[in-house]
Design an enzyme around this catalytic site. Structure first.
Site, short mmCIF file in Angstrom:
data_model
loop_
_atom_site.label_atom_id
_atom_site.label_comp_id
_atom_site.label_asym_id
_atom_site.label_seq_id
_atom_site.Cartn_x
_atom_site.Cartn_y
_atom_site.Cartn_z
N SER A 40 28.89 -2.12 32.96
CA SER A 40 29.00 -2.75 31.64
C SER A 40 30.39 -3.32 31.40
O SER A 40 31.40 -2.59 31.53
CB SER A 40 28.70 -1.73 30.54
OG SER A 40 27.33 -1.50 30.45
N HIS A 73 25.56 -7.53 31.15
CA HIS A 73 25.04 -7.50 32.52
C HIS A 73 24.40 -8.86 32.81
O HIS A 73 23.26 -9.11 32.40
CB HIS A 73 24.03 -6.37 32.70
CG HIS A 73 24.64 -5.00 32.61
ND1 HIS A 73 25.04 -4.29 33.73
CD2 HIS A 73 24.97 -4.24 31.55
CE1 HIS A 73 25.57 -3.14 33.35
NE2 HIS A 73 25.54 -3.08 32.03
N HIS A 97 18.83 -0.41 34.46
CA HIS A 97 18.91 0.95 33.92
C HIS A 97 17.52 1.52 33.66
O HIS A 97 16.60 0.78 33.30
CB HIS A 97 19.68 0.96 32.59
CG HIS A 97 21.05 0.37 32.66
ND1 HIS A 97 21.29 -0.98 32.57
CD2 HIS A 97 22.27 0.96 32.82
CE1 HIS A 97 22.59 -1.21 32.66
NE2 HIS A 97 23.21 -0.07 32.83
N TYR A 99 16.67 3.22 31.12
CA TYR A 99 16.30 3.06 29.70
C TYR A 99 15.77 1.66 29.37
O TYR A 99 15.23 1.42 28.29
CB TYR A 99 17.48 3.42 28.77
CG TYR A 99 18.72 2.56 28.93
CD1 TYR A 99 18.79 1.26 28.44
CD2 TYR A 99 19.85 3.07 29.56
CE1 TYR A 99 19.92 0.48 28.58
CE2 TYR A 99 21.00 2.31 29.71
CZ TYR A 99 21.03 1.01 29.22
OH TYR A 99 22.15 0.24 29.36
N GLU A 100 15.90 0.71 30.33
CA GLU A 100 15.32 -0.62 30.10
C GLU A 100 13.80 -0.57 30.30
O GLU A 100 13.12 -1.57 30.06
CB GLU A 100 15.94 -1.64 31.06
CG GLU A 100 17.41 -1.92 30.77
CD GLU A 100 18.05 -2.83 31.82
OE1 GLU A 100 17.83 -4.05 31.74
OE2 GLU A 100 18.75 -2.31 32.71
N ALA A 127 30.71 1.99 33.22
CA ALA A 127 31.39 2.47 32.02
C ALA A 127 30.87 3.86 31.71
O ALA A 127 29.70 4.15 31.95
CB ALA A 127 31.09 1.52 30.86
N MET A 231 24.84 6.29 31.75
CA MET A 231 23.37 6.18 31.83
C MET A 231 22.94 5.42 33.09
O MET A 231 21.94 4.72 33.08
CB MET A 231 22.85 5.45 30.59
CG MET A 231 23.34 6.00 29.28
SD MET A 231 22.94 4.89 27.92
CE MET A 231 23.95 5.57 26.60
N SER A 232 23.73 5.49 34.15
CA SER A 232 23.41 4.70 35.35
C SER A 232 24.02 5.35 36.59
O SER A 232 24.22 6.56 36.62
CB SER A 232 23.97 3.29 35.19
OG SER A 232 25.40 3.32 35.24
N ASN A 255 35.25 5.27 26.19
CA ASN A 255 35.27 5.96 24.88
C ASN A 255 35.33 7.45 25.11
O ASN A 255 35.05 7.94 26.20
CB ASN A 255 34.00 5.62 24.09
CG ASN A 255 32.75 6.00 24.83
OD1 ASN A 255 32.35 5.31 25.78
ND2 ASN A 255 32.14 7.09 24.45
N HIS A 284 27.92 0.07 21.88
CA HIS A 284 27.96 -0.67 23.15
C HIS A 284 28.96 -1.83 23.12
O HIS A 284 29.56 -2.16 24.15
CB HIS A 284 26.55 -1.16 23.50
CG HIS A 284 26.44 -1.76 24.88
ND1 HIS A 284 26.77 -1.06 26.03
CD2 HIS A 284 26.07 -3.00 25.30
CE1 HIS A 284 26.59 -1.84 27.09
NE2 HIS A 284 26.16 -3.03 26.68
#
Ligand SMILES: O=P(O)(O)O[C@H]1O[C@H](CO)[C@@H](O)[C@H]1O
Length: 309
Positions: A40, A73, A97, A99-100, A127, A231-232, A255, A284
């Site tokens: 990201s 992306h 990902h 979650y997609e 990230a 998440m990846s 973060n 995000h």
């Protein structure tokens, strides 16, 4: 949960996709030695290859590839020569990902294409949120290990029929993150005069997303020994390890994960108890902005590491 077992047709697609790319590239570019996945806000890594010899493919045109749907992306594959040593390299500018809504076979499909094209080293960037006080926003984590939370529940890209042409049924992950590559990452940072302490070995916790962590989940992840959470990254790394590709993981801390405890244990001290809410939620846009602001450092780091390979 989307199905994780691919059909035979998808398995055949590995060869179809590799042939599709090979036919459209010069012999030099069609045999990349290094693959880079841009996380990201880190798509700018594509500028590390010379514009003159760059060949790009949008994911939509490559057989078997799904589309990037996440902001930050771009969704293209770029081939070129990178660094002073003109390393033949392929970059995934944008990743997929879980979650997609994609299954783990779809997410990791490009890795086996890279293997077929001759890739020996995979550099995964991404990230992540920091779980530790000592990991500041803007720091870079060199992955030394990971904890796959979905993996504990049987969500693994190697589930389903094994593909012996790529690797064994059972894969050891205890030595996943190549030692020599990690050393090269630190040497490169030293060469580039990075602030001491701004690059650290890190353990990555893979969470499914797309929700960011609750405060309680953040405390739980911290207690597992993880340093950063994203998440990846882990699905691609598992498939690369299965087929014998050397792996380097570089994570940008975008973060701090929200996890503050109440400042007072006194249930009558309402004002201090309310301090529980004193951190801003992550978003995000902030993740991408941090990635973009640190793009130059990441670019220089990756380029210097490749020059050391
Ligand atoms: O891991 P990458 O894709 O770099 O991005 C991280 O940032 C996104 C959340 O802001 C999630 O996709 C998370 O995994």
């Amino acid at each position: 949960m989307p199905p994780q077992v691919s059909t035979d047709e998808t398995d055949e697609l590995f060869t179809v996709a590799a042939d599709y790319l090979r036919k459209r590239l010069t012999p030099e570019l069609s045999q990349p030695k290094v693959a880079i996945i841009c996380g990201s806000g880190l798509g700018g890594l594509v500028d590390t290859i010379e514009e003159t010899d760059k060949v790009e493919f949008s994911y939509e045109e490559i057989p078997g590839f799904v589309s990037s749907t996440v902001p930050g992306h771009a969704g293209k594959l770029a081939f070129g020569l990178l660094g002073k040593n003109k390393m033949p390299t392929v970059l995934m500018v944008g990743r997929f990902h879980f979650y997609e809504g994609y299954n783990l076979k779809q997410i990791t499909f490009p890795i086996r294409i890279f293997k077929l094209l001759g890739v020996e080293t995979l550099i995964v960037t991404g990230a992540a949120g920091s779980l530790r006080e000592e990991f500041e926003t803007g720091d870079i984590g060199v992955l030394s290990d990971h904890i796959s939370i979905p993996g504990f529940c049987g969500v693994n890209p190697l589930s389903g029929p094994n593909l012996p042409a790529f690797g064994p049924r059972f894969t050891a992950l205890s030595d996943t993150y190549d030692y020599e590559l990690r050393v090269k990452a630190f040497k490169a940072a030293q060469k580039l005069n990075f602030t001491p302490g701004s690059i650290k070995e890190s353990i990555y916790c893979f969470a499914g997303g797309p929700t960011y962590e609750t405060r309680a989940e953040a405390r739980f992840l911290k207690s597992t020994g993880g340093d950063v959470v994203g998440m990846s990254t882990v699905p691609e790394i598992i498939v690369a390890k299965h087929c014998g590709i050397k792996i380097l993981g570089l994570i940008l801390v975008t973060n701090k994960v929200v996890e503050k405890k109440p400042k007072s244990a006194d249930p009558m001290n309402y004002q201090q108890m309310m301090n529980y809410q004193d951190q801003e939620p992550v978003n995000h846009e902030e993740v991408i902005a941090l990635g973009v602001s640190k793009a130059k450092d990441m670019k220089n780091l990756v380029k210097t590491i490749i020059e050391l390979i």
